[in-house]
Design an enzyme around this catalytic site. Structure first.
Site, mmCIF file in Angstrom:
data_model
loop_
_atom_site.group_PDB
_atom_site.id
_atom_site.type_symbol
_atom_site.label_atom_id
_atom_site.label_comp_id
_atom_site.label_asym_id
_atom_site.label_seq_id
_atom_site.Cartn_x
_atom_site.Cartn_y
_atom_site.Cartn_z
ATOM 1 N N GLY A 258 -19.664 3.886 8.171
ATOM 2 C CA GLY A 258 -18.623 4.822 9.177
ATOM 3 C C GLY A 258 -17.289 5.389 8.712
ATOM 4 N N GLY B 39 -21.762 -0.142 4.864
ATOM 5 C CA GLY B 39 -20.341 0.423 6.029
ATOM 6 C C GLY B 39 -21.081 2.300 5.368
ATOM 7 C CB VAL C 148 -14.294 4.443 4.604
ATOM 8 C CG1 VAL C 148 -13.771 4.155 3.619
ATOM 9 C CG2 VAL C 148 -13.350 4.065 5.465
ATOM 10 N N GLY C 149 -17.084 5.181 4.840
ATOM 11 C CA GLY C 149 -18.676 4.949 4.094
ATOM 12 C C GLY C 149 -19.129 6.666 3.905
ATOM 13 C CE LYS D 34 -4.056 0.449 1.911
ATOM 14 N NZ LYS D 34 -5.072 0.905 3.230
ATOM 15 C CB THR E 122 -10.310 6.644 3.703
ATOM 16 O OG1 THR E 122 -8.762 6.180 4.564
ATOM 17 C CG2 THR E 122 -10.269 5.025 2.597
ATOM 18 C CE LYS F 19 -2.551 -4.221 10.487
ATOM 19 N NZ LYS F 19 -2.270 -2.650 9.885
HETATM 20 P P1 NAD Z 1 -15.952 1.783 11.363
HETATM 21 O O1 NAD Z 1 -16.021 1.556 12.462
HETATM 22 O O2 NAD Z 1 -16.394 3.488 11.608
HETATM 23 O O3 NAD Z 1 -17.110 1.938 9.825
HETATM 24 C C1 NAD Z 1 -17.925 0.340 10.121
HETATM 25 C C2 NAD Z 1 -19.190 0.315 8.976
HETATM 26 O O4 NAD Z 1 -19.412 -0.588 9.349
HETATM 27 C C3 NAD Z 1 -19.644 0.465 10.287
HETATM 28 O O5 NAD Z 1 -21.234 2.027 10.049
HETATM 29 C C4 NAD Z 1 -20.754 -0.428 10.847
HETATM 30 O O6 NAD Z 1 -21.781 -0.250 11.254
HETATM 31 C C5 NAD Z 1 -20.997 -0.895 9.740
HETATM 32 N N1 NAD Z 1 -20.764 -2.608 9.414
HETATM 33 C C6 NAD Z 1 -20.339 -3.487 10.008
HETATM 34 N N2 NAD Z 1 -20.365 -4.289 10.074
HETATM 35 C C7 NAD Z 1 -21.609 -4.675 9.155
HETATM 36 C C8 NAD Z 1 -22.129 -5.471 8.037
HETATM 37 N N3 NAD Z 1 -21.823 -6.531 7.656
HETATM 38 N N4 NAD Z 1 -22.561 -5.000 6.483
HETATM 39 C C9 NAD Z 1 -23.061 -3.488 6.753
HETATM 40 N N5 NAD Z 1 -22.427 -2.793 7.293
HETATM 41 C C10 NAD Z 1 -21.223 -3.379 8.819
HETATM 42 O O7 NAD Z 1 -15.299 1.927 10.406
HETATM 43 P P2 NAD Z 1 -13.823 2.666 8.710
HETATM 44 O O8 NAD Z 1 -12.874 3.318 9.740
HETATM 45 O O9 NAD Z 1 -15.408 3.071 8.084
HETATM 46 O O10 NAD Z 1 -13.968 1.412 8.214
HETATM 47 C C11 NAD Z 1 -14.523 0.642 7.496
HETATM 48 C C12 NAD Z 1 -13.537 -0.668 6.569
HETATM 49 O O11 NAD Z 1 -12.328 -0.152 5.900
HETATM 50 C C13 NAD Z 1 -12.633 -1.610 7.585
HETATM 51 O O12 NAD Z 1 -12.090 -2.505 6.664
HETATM 52 C C14 NAD Z 1 -11.634 -0.967 7.481
HETATM 53 O O13 NAD Z 1 -10.251 -2.168 7.879
HETATM 54 C C15 NAD Z 1 -11.129 -0.530 6.621
HETATM 55 N N6 NAD Z 1 -10.075 0.764 5.954
HETATM 56 C C16 NAD Z 1 -10.543 2.678 6.455
HETATM 57 C C17 NAD Z 1 -9.358 2.994 6.197
HETATM 58 C C18 NAD Z 1 -10.074 4.199 7.085
HETATM 59 O O14 NAD Z 1 -9.042 5.295 6.530
HETATM 60 N N7 NAD Z 1 -10.818 4.350 8.616
HETATM 61 C C19 NAD Z 1 -8.478 2.963 5.285
HETATM 62 C C20 NAD Z 1 -8.156 2.140 4.306
HETATM 63 C C21 NAD Z 1 -8.983 0.325 5.331
#
Ligand code: NAD
Length: 368
Positions: free
Chosen positions: A179, A177, A181-182, A65, A149, A77
């Site tokens: 959270g 999702g 990212v979404g 990455k 992200t 890690k």
């Molecule tokens: P977060 O915990 O803030 O949000 C995760 C979201 O996913 C929440 O809304 C949760 O309710 C939802 N969720 C969980 N299980 C679910 C399911 N089965 N179906 C639908 N929704 C579901 O996490 P985030 O920081 O947004 O990260 C999301 C993903 O992206 C993770 O896999 C993380 O490793 C990856 N990621 C995050 C970043 C970052 O900058 N935060 C960077 C690269 C990758």
């Protein structure tokens, strides 16, 4: 514990360490995979049950990455074996003991990961003077608050337009999702004219073919409500998000959510991988056969680590966003151009590009 050497090859891992401090009960592992491009940045996870082999795979993913993003950082890690819900004082003692234990591993810069956060990184910084993902007060750029992200994802989908993607203005988006990212991806895409037709969280899916009010939905979620209870859309069950008729589908929740059993239910023309490894290899191949453009995770979700690298170099929030835009655009362009020229999947082109960058950097290092 598994075997870190399952992935041992010409790239690494360079160091595999087991850390034990009987006085605090610290048990941890650290895999520094490759530092040819610079000191490694990678998360320190707190979890009771991660194997050494998994830690090594995650370290390699960071090597790729960071190299793919063109950052002056290698990949690593670490895992502290503990329950992340420990009382704060116990957690602080463990994190400080961990920081002390890695004080001389100066080619590893810890960042936050599952079970650790900016406060944990402040403790690490206090002990050894190096970590990323710090609180603002210590010069940190809060990457989840600014949506680093999600911003990179929006830039990526825009970039894909000229590679068989589609114009963002009016594009119908579905996001799994909502959270860090979404929700930020939704916001930055809406600013570019896209329409959010569905989103889901761990409790359900919300669909509105005419488009959801993104800001109102973010506010609803911030107040702790389940997404599907929002009044401006129709509630469906959690996994119904995969069946939604849309142009762009964004996994932003968990790994392996698209697999052989459900891949043919996806209707989108573009899948932009916000989560890490959200699709199995077989599912990505199947999507390619069907002419769906898949934007590979470690290219398009690199916004967070680019932000961390800018923070480490002393840069500002504005610089972080502009660097994310420049790097994600450039790297995705290169990956999609290569994939087309070589007739390979975008993921293969991305891995080849990252591997070449690491190998080139390794040739610049002294041979002893
Ligand atoms: P977060 O915990 O803030 O949000 C995760 C979201 O996913 C929440 O809304 C949760 O309710 C939802 N969720 C969980 N299980 C679910 C399911 N089965 N179906 C639908 N929704 C579901 O996490 P985030 O920081 O947004 O990260 C999301 C993903 O992206 C993770 O896999 C993380 O490793 C990856 N990621 C995050 C970043 C970052 O900058 N935060 C960077 C690269 C990758």
């Amino acid at each position: 514990m598994g075997d870190a050497f399952e992935i041992s090859d010409e790239l690494g891992p360079e160091k595999v360490m087991y850390l034990h401090d009987p006085s605090t009960g610290l048990r941890a592992i650290l895999v520094v995979d490759n530092v040819a491009t610079g000191p490694a940045i990678g998360g320190t996870r707190m979890a009771p049950d991660v194997s050494l082999a998994e830690c090594a795979r995650l370290a390699r993913a960071m090597t790729f990455k960071n190299a793919a993003a063109g950052l002056p950082h290698g990949g690593a890690k670490a895992v502290i074996f503990a329950d992340p819900r420990l009382p704060t004082a116990d957690k602080e003692r463990l994190i400080r003991a961990y920081a002390y234990a890695i004080r001389e591993i100066t080619d590893y810069i810890p960042g936050p990961d599952m079970g650790t956060d900016e406060i944990a990184m402040a403790w690490v910084h206090d002990m050894i003077g190096r970590s990323v993902g710090l609180p603002r007060e210590l010069g940190g750029i809060p990457l989840d608050e600014i949506g680093a992200t999600g911003y990179g994802l929006a830039v990526a989908i825009e970039t894909a337009q000229s590679h068989g993607g589609l114009p963002l203005d009016g594009a119908r988006i579905a996001i799994q999702g909502f959270g860090a990212v979404g929700r930020h991806a939704a916001r930055y895409l809406a600013q570019r004219g896209a329409v959010l037709v569905a989103a889901s969280d761990s409790r359900g899916t919300l669909v509105q073919e005419d488009g959801l009010d993104v800001e109102a939905l973010i506010d609803w979620k911030r107040r702790g409500h389940p997404l599907a209870d929002f009044e401006g859309g129709e509630a469906r069950d959690r996994d119904a998000i995969i069946d939604v008729d849309c142009d762009v589908w964004i996994p932003a929740a968990r790994p392996d959510v698209i697999h052989e059993g459900n891949v043919d239910r996806l209707k989108a023309k573009v899948v932009a991988e916000g989560a890490n490894i959200p699709a199995t290899e077989a599912a990505e191949r199947r999507l390619a056969e069907r002419g769906v453009l898949v934007l590979p995770d470690f290219i398009v979700n690199a916004g967070g680590v680019i932000c961390a690298a800018v923070e480490y170099a002393g840069g500002s929030q504005r610089e972080a966003l502009s660097r994310i835009e420049e790097k994600v655009r450039h790297n995705l362009d290169e990956v999609l151009t290569r994939a087309k020229a070589e007739g390979t999947l975008p993921r293969q082109a991305a891995v080849d590009m990252a591997r070449e960058r690491v190998c080139t950097a390794m040739r610049f290092r002294r041979p002893w």
